[in-house]
Design a protein around this motif. Structure first.
Motif, mmCIF file in Angstrom:
data_model
loop_
_atom_site.group_PDB
_atom_site.id
_atom_site.type_symbol
_atom_site.label_atom_id
_atom_site.label_comp_id
_atom_site.label_asym_id
_atom_site.label_seq_id
_atom_site.Cartn_x
_atom_site.Cartn_y
_atom_site.Cartn_z
ATOM 1 N N ARG A 1 57.561 -26.638 -43.998
ATOM 2 C CA ARG A 1 58.607 -27.526 -44.451
ATOM 3 C C ARG A 1 58.419 -27.776 -45.937
ATOM 4 O O ARG A 1 57.377 -28.225 -46.362
ATOM 5 N N LEU A 2 59.458 -27.448 -46.732
ATOM 6 C CA LEU A 2 59.427 -27.671 -48.173
ATOM 7 C C LEU A 2 60.599 -28.563 -48.547
ATOM 8 O O LEU A 2 61.749 -28.219 -48.282
ATOM 9 N N SER A 3 60.292 -29.706 -49.128
ATOM 10 C CA SER A 3 61.324 -30.692 -49.502
ATOM 11 C C SER A 3 62.213 -31.033 -48.309
ATOM 12 O O SER A 3 63.430 -31.137 -48.427
ATOM 13 N N GLY A 4 61.592 -31.161 -47.150
ATOM 14 C CA GLY A 4 62.317 -31.548 -45.950
ATOM 15 C C GLY A 4 63.094 -30.432 -45.280
ATOM 16 O O GLY A 4 63.770 -30.662 -44.276
ATOM 17 N N VAL A 5 63.004 -29.223 -45.820
ATOM 18 C CA VAL A 5 63.745 -28.091 -45.266
ATOM 19 C C VAL A 5 62.762 -27.110 -44.623
ATOM 20 O O VAL A 5 61.766 -26.726 -45.234
ATOM 21 N N LEU B 153 49.377 -27.839 -49.635
ATOM 22 C CA LEU B 153 49.282 -27.305 -50.997
ATOM 23 C C LEU B 153 50.602 -26.680 -51.419
ATOM 24 O O LEU B 153 51.126 -26.975 -52.501
ATOM 25 N N VAL B 154 51.155 -25.818 -50.586
ATOM 26 C CA VAL B 154 52.397 -25.129 -50.921
ATOM 27 C C VAL B 154 53.527 -26.137 -51.106
ATOM 28 O O VAL B 154 54.337 -26.018 -52.028
ATOM 29 N N SER B 155 53.573 -27.163 -50.274
ATOM 30 C CA SER B 155 54.595 -28.197 -50.397
ATOM 31 C C SER B 155 54.465 -28.943 -51.730
ATOM 32 O O SER B 155 55.462 -29.194 -52.411
ATOM 33 N N ARG B 156 53.239 -29.276 -52.116
ATOM 34 C CA ARG B 156 53.013 -29.951 -53.404
ATOM 35 C C ARG B 156 53.407 -29.060 -54.572
ATOM 36 O O ARG B 156 54.035 -29.515 -55.528
#
Length: 118
Positions: A21-25, A53-56
């Protein structure tokens, strides 16, 4: 010369897709196993999962203006991490968190070392 690279374990360039999940997606990222391994090391230094880490990275990159190809950005992050270790800017001691490093100083040293374009 090429044998050093061609003769490496083919598992290094095997690709793996991970959902996160990236930025809620909800999305998926496909990278070679080599890069997932490096991302695991980077994340582990700061007590994060690879997903965290990837999300940050994604969120900070979006705040900075974004990028067209996030998977390429992650590959470059891995290469930079390994290069910074090789030149001594990032300690090889995995107990030293990345967050404890002076990023501004490291970036300034890199900028000062770049050749001036004519």
């Amino acid at each position: 010369m090429c044998r050093l690279f061609v003769g490496a374990d083919p598992a290094l360039w095997h690709t793996r897709t991970r959902s996160m999940r990236l930025s809620g997606v909800s999305t998926s990222l496909r990278l070679e196993d080599f890069y997932w391994t490096v991302l695991e090391e980077i994340a582990g230094r700061d007590g994060l999962s690879v997903g965290q880490l990837v999300s940050r990275l994604h969120d900070e990159l979006a705040f900075a203006g974004g990028v067209d190809n996030f998977a390429s950005f992650l590959r470059v992050c891995c290469g930079r991490y390994l290069h910074l270790q090789a030149v001594g800017a990032v300690p090889r001691d995995l107990a030293v968190p990345i967050r404890s490093l002076d990023a501004a100083a490291i970036l300034a040293r890199e900028a000062a070392a770049r050749p001036v374009e004519a």
